[in-house]
Design an enzyme around this catalytic site. Structure first.
Site, PDB file in Angstrom:
ATOM      1  N   SER A 428      33.683  80.659  23.632  1.00  0.00           N
ATOM      2  CA  SER A 428      33.266  79.392  23.032  1.00  0.00           C
ATOM      3  C   SER A 428      34.342  78.329  23.170  1.00  0.00           C
ATOM      4  O   SER A 428      34.095  77.164  22.908  1.00  0.00           O
ATOM      5  CB  SER A 428      32.941  79.597  21.550  1.00  0.00           C
ATOM      6  OG  SER A 428      34.094  80.046  20.870  1.00  0.00           O
ATOM      7  N   HIS A 449      27.507  80.113  27.015  1.00  0.00           N
ATOM      8  CA  HIS A 449      27.931  80.078  25.607  1.00  0.00           C
ATOM      9  C   HIS A 449      26.703  80.044  24.693  1.00  0.00           C
ATOM     10  O   HIS A 449      26.009  79.037  24.597  1.00  0.00           O
ATOM     11  CB  HIS A 449      28.823  78.844  25.382  1.00  0.00           C
ATOM     12  CG  HIS A 449      29.288  78.713  23.964  1.00  0.00           C
ATOM     13  ND1 HIS A 449      29.587  77.520  23.369  1.00  0.00           N
ATOM     14  CD2 HIS A 449      29.493  79.661  23.010  1.00  0.00           C
ATOM     15  CE1 HIS A 449      29.963  77.709  22.128  1.00  0.00           C
ATOM     16  NE2 HIS A 449      29.900  78.989  21.876  1.00  0.00           N
ATOM     17  N   GLU A 461      24.831  76.764  26.022  1.00  0.00           N
ATOM     18  CA  GLU A 461      25.737  75.842  26.700  1.00  0.00           C
ATOM     19  C   GLU A 461      26.136  76.502  28.016  1.00  0.00           C
ATOM     20  O   GLU A 461      26.779  77.564  28.006  1.00  0.00           O
ATOM     21  CB  GLU A 461      26.961  75.619  25.794  1.00  0.00           C
ATOM     22  CG  GLU A 461      27.653  74.314  25.998  1.00  0.00           C
ATOM     23  CD  GLU A 461      28.756  74.053  24.948  1.00  0.00           C
ATOM     24  OE1 GLU A 461      29.113  72.900  24.776  1.00  0.00           O
ATOM     25  OE2 GLU A 461      29.258  75.003  24.317  1.00  0.00           O
ATOM     26  N   ASN A 499      31.864  72.760  20.603  1.00  0.00           N
ATOM     27  CA  ASN A 499      33.013  73.009  19.738  1.00  0.00           C
ATOM     28  C   ASN A 499      33.982  71.835  19.712  1.00  0.00           C
ATOM     29  O   ASN A 499      34.669  71.614  18.720  1.00  0.00           O
ATOM     30  CB  ASN A 499      33.722  74.306  20.127  1.00  0.00           C
ATOM     31  CG  ASN A 499      32.995  75.490  19.511  1.00  0.00           C
ATOM     32  OD1 ASN A 499      32.132  75.310  18.646  1.00  0.00           O
ATOM     33  ND2 ASN A 499      33.317  76.686  19.945  1.00  0.00           N
TER      34      ASN A 499
END
Ligand SMILES: CCCCCCCCCCC[C@H](O)CC(=O)SCCNC(=O)CCNC(=O)[C@H](O)C(C)(C)COP(=O)(O)OP(=O)(O)OC[C@H]1O[C@@H](n2cnc3c(N)ncnc32)[C@H](O)[C@@H]1OP(=O)(O)O
Length: 725
Positions: A428, A449, A461, A499
């Site tokens: 991540s 992800h 992702e 993130n």
């Protein structure tokens, strides 16, 4: 089709005296203004022709209609399309021309009849459908209300309670259920659809079948007092479930008007409310999300190269923890054979057990049969070595966030997997180039992800490096589609898109409490804004171990804009690690219900003394609006960096990433859309002011400074991004 028009209808009159009008507007035969005006002309002609006794409406290529052309709302919002007179389509055309005609109409429904599509069919005098067709009024999820008489005819056909359920949840029913509800008159195989509909229409003419105008039906409506009670209850539920949205309540007003004052007045109210909702900000946000979500699979330079996805026949997953088992669950649920690899028997058994538990929960809820459970589980095989990796087409590594461990795994994968095999990591935060450093397979290394729980959360992702081949991205997009995820393709960097946006959000919250703001007020303001929970409740849910691991990556990579708070490490030292330990920012009871903890102050004060910050009286008394600005403007700032760096190709991709990855409220349109609705100038000026008072954490990036100083939209395309990706 004329290239200037958007869709059309064609009419063919048969020797039996039935005019068949076909809606043609690929891919879902949406009802554009062109289609609707063509339909009107066809009707006028059919009604005036002596050789036409009855009319059948159907849709081309196995789909009746996906509803009103949603891009039409955008045209009205932007002012590029003149609005027709209020009620022109729903009353003048659909009710007075079609339903009140001297010749009967029958809808022949294949595939789907949604929104305006179902509404058009409800104005017909009977509806014949193929098995499995989807019938629904999903308008509320787009921020609009069922127009074309949907608020009036559906309760009259299926009863008020069922109509409310269908409208408020936006969920379609299948034809079989529609038949038992009275929405559909007959369900027939596809090959018999048109002949049955023609015969039915002629039977109505001959009075062998009833000539029913849905709008005039009353037998399914409850008595007035009861109806009012049902609507009162629905309003209460709606206020609770959609507190920031007006349109569901406005829709209920239209329904109630029709029941209290009669369907004609109801139609007028529906048309009036329908035109008002189009300009609501929430409607603009939701329509933007509809198209943006479908736009994520269009990746310039990748999906426009004519590449076809390769068939992925078998997938291997490394690591059977929470993420690995969730990913395995998602894959076997979509019929992919999966090998789950672990380091020892105990971990392997635990991993397979997690997958089993994920599926068993479906069996318990009744959404999966026992047979389907067995069949799905049989697709999963465990392994302790790489021998069985010799014929896999894709591997997804899902081990802990440890660079050297991942590097070793990728070096091993290169030895055992076939040359064509896609090598994906579920990291991540970690830079993929570092993960693949010890291989020569950079062109097939990609990030996949997933978000926890991976078999539930809708976002995937897809992270590409400068070396990842377009073919690999096309393949992964296809896998994403098959496992029903919304993919967002992003560039490689620490934290990728989601993130990177998440981090400043939690950091801003930590900064505010260290300077005196109340964490529980922050959580409450953020929840009212529409997030599923506030930043502190979220940290508890994720767990402090993960929070610290992520923070470490960010502190290392973006030190100049990281606010280093010690609150979480201090709590961790005291064995408070979040919800799992029943103590974090909140205390948790046996049922995991959270309540504020008076002891939290102690940790905040200690962290404040370490960071050297003082309580700021202004920050102690922040209004809810200021809390939202101080937590989300840093997110906008980071999103701008991500966009300017070319990590995201389109601002709309960041909107979808924020909605599906962070839980940003969809009716606000996503992070960049929301920012533009506030204005770049204002956001820039606030961040600039805070950075002067509180430091570089708030400093606007160059992209925001440039656009903000001119008041230019943040979501306008970035030239540099296109060339980079
Ligand atoms: C004074 C006031 C004047 C006002 C005048 C106007 C009056 C308006 C009255 C409104 C009347 C009506 O009540 C309102 C509506 O009908 S709103 C629309 C309701 N329908 C829906 O919400 C359905 C939306 N679509 C879907 O759910 C799905 O797309 C699907 C139909 C189930 C198909 O799903 P799937 O096979 O997975 O395919 P995609 O979702 O990827 O869609 C394929 C492409 O089709 C485009 N699409 C789909 N539906 C529509 C639509 N209704 N309008 C326009 N375009 C649509 C979609 O964008 C995809 O396009 P691309 O391939 O280009 O991405």
């Amino acid at each position: 089709m004329d290239s200037r028009t958007k869709g059309k209808t064609v009419m063919e009159v048969g020797g039996d005296g039935v005019a068949v009008i076909t809606l043609i507007n690929p891919p879902v035969n949406s009802l554009s203004f062109d289609v609707l005006y063509n339909l009107k002309s066809n009707y006028e002609e059919a009604l005036s022709r002596n050789d036409v006794k009855a009319i059948v409406i159907t849709g081309a290529k196995g789909k009746f209609s996906g509803g009103f052309d949603i891009s039409g709302f955008g045209e009205i919002q932007k002012g590029t399309r003149k609005e027709p007179k209020v009620g022109y389509i729903s009353i003048d055309i659909i009710t007075d021309l079609l339903e009140a005609a001297r010749k009967p109409s029958v809808a022949a429904i294949d595939g789907l009849a949604l929104g305006g599509g179902l509404e058009l069919s409800m104005a017909c005098h009977a509806r014949i459908s193929t098995p499995g067709a989807q019938l629904g009024l999903p308008e509320l999820q787009l921020g609009v209300i069922p127009g074309f008489g949907g608020t009036q005819r559906l309760p009259r056909l299926v009863g008020l309670t069922k109509a409310l359920e269908m409208i408020l949840t936006s969920k379609p029913v299948r034809a079989e259920e529609g038949h038992s509800l009275g929405l559909i008159d007959a369900v027939v195989p596809s090959a018999e659809l048109l002949t049955t509909a023609r015969r039915w229409a002629l039977d109505i003419v001959e009075r062998r079948k009833p000539w029913i105008s849905s709008l005039l039906k009353t037998d399914k409506l409850p008595p007035l007092g009861e109806a009012r009670e049902i609507l009162k209850f629905a309003r209460g539920q709606t206020r609770k479930q959609a507190p920031n949205m007006k349109h569901p309540l406005m829709c209920l007003d239209a329904l109630e008007t029709g029941i209290v004052s009669g369907p004609r007045v109801g139609l007028e109210k529906e048309a009036e409310v329908g035109s008002q909702v189009i300009s609501l900000d929430t409607t603009k946000g939701l329509i933007h999300v509809f198209f943006s979500q479908r736009g994520t699979v269009k990746v310039p330079g990748v999906t426009d190269r004519g590449l076809m996805p390769r068939k992925i026949k078998k997938v291997a997953i490394i690591g059977g923890g929470l993420m690995g088992s969730g990913i395995a669950t998602a894959l076997i649920l979509s019929s992919y054979p999966v090998i789950l690899k672990e380091v020892n028997e105990k971990f392997l058994e635990a991993g397979i057990g997690r997958v089993k538990a994920n599926l068993q929960s479906r069996v318990r809820k009744g959404s999966m049969s026992k047979e389907k459970f067995e069949k799905t589980m049989s697709l999963l095989k465990g392994s302790l070595d790489y021998e069985s990796f010799r014929d896999v087409d894709m591997v997804i590594e899902a081990v802990i966030e440890n660079i050297s461990l991942k590097q070793q795994i990728f070096a091993d994968l290169e030895k055992y997997c076939p040359q064509h095999c896609i090598l994906a990591s579920n990291t991540s935060t970690i830079d993929l180039n570092k993960i693949g450093e010890r291989t020569k397979s950079q062109d097939r290394i990609v990030g996949a992800h997933f978000f926890s729980p991976a078999h539930v959360m809708p976002l995937l992702e897809i992270v590409r490096t400068n070396h990842t081949s377009a073919q690999v991205i096309v393949d992964l997009l296809d896998v994403g589609k098959k496992i029903k995820k919304t993919p967002v393709v992003v560039g490689n960097c620490t934290g990728f898109a989601v993130n990177r946006m998440f981090f400043p959000y939690t950091q801003a919250a930590m900064f505010l409490v260290e300077r005196g703001a109340d964490p529980y007020l922050i959580d409450s303001a953020v929840s009212k804004f529409g997030m599923p929970m506030g930043p502190f409740r979220l940290c508890d849910l994720v767990g402090f171990g993960v929070a610290i691991a992520t923070a470490t990556q960010f502190i290392e990579n973006f030190p100049e804009r990281t606010y280093k708070s010690m609150i979480i490490p201090l709590m961790q030292e005291d064995k408070r690690a979040g919800e799992a330990t029943r103590k974090g920012f909140y205390l948790y009871d046996d049922k995991r219900k959270a309540k504020p903890d008076p002891e939290l102050k102690k940790y905040i004060e200690k962290a404040r003394s370490i960071s050297g910050g003082n309580v700021d009286p202004k920050l102690v008394k922040l209004s809810e609006k200021e809390i939202i600005e101080m937590t989300f403007f840093p997110v906008v700032n980071e999103a701008c960096r991500v966009f300017a760096e070319g990590i995201a190709v389109k601002a709309a991709d960041l909107d979808i990433a924020a909605i599906m990855g962070m839980g940003f409220p969809p009716y606000r349109g996503g992070i960049m859309f929301w920012a533009d609705s506030i204005g770049s100038k204002y956001i820039y000026s606030r961040l600039d002011e805070w950075s002067k008072t509180y430091g570089d954490f708030f400093k606007p990036c160059a992209f925001l400074a440039e656009r903000g100083s001119k008041g230019a939209p943040l979501s306008a395309p970035v030239e540099q991004a296109r060339s980079r990706l």
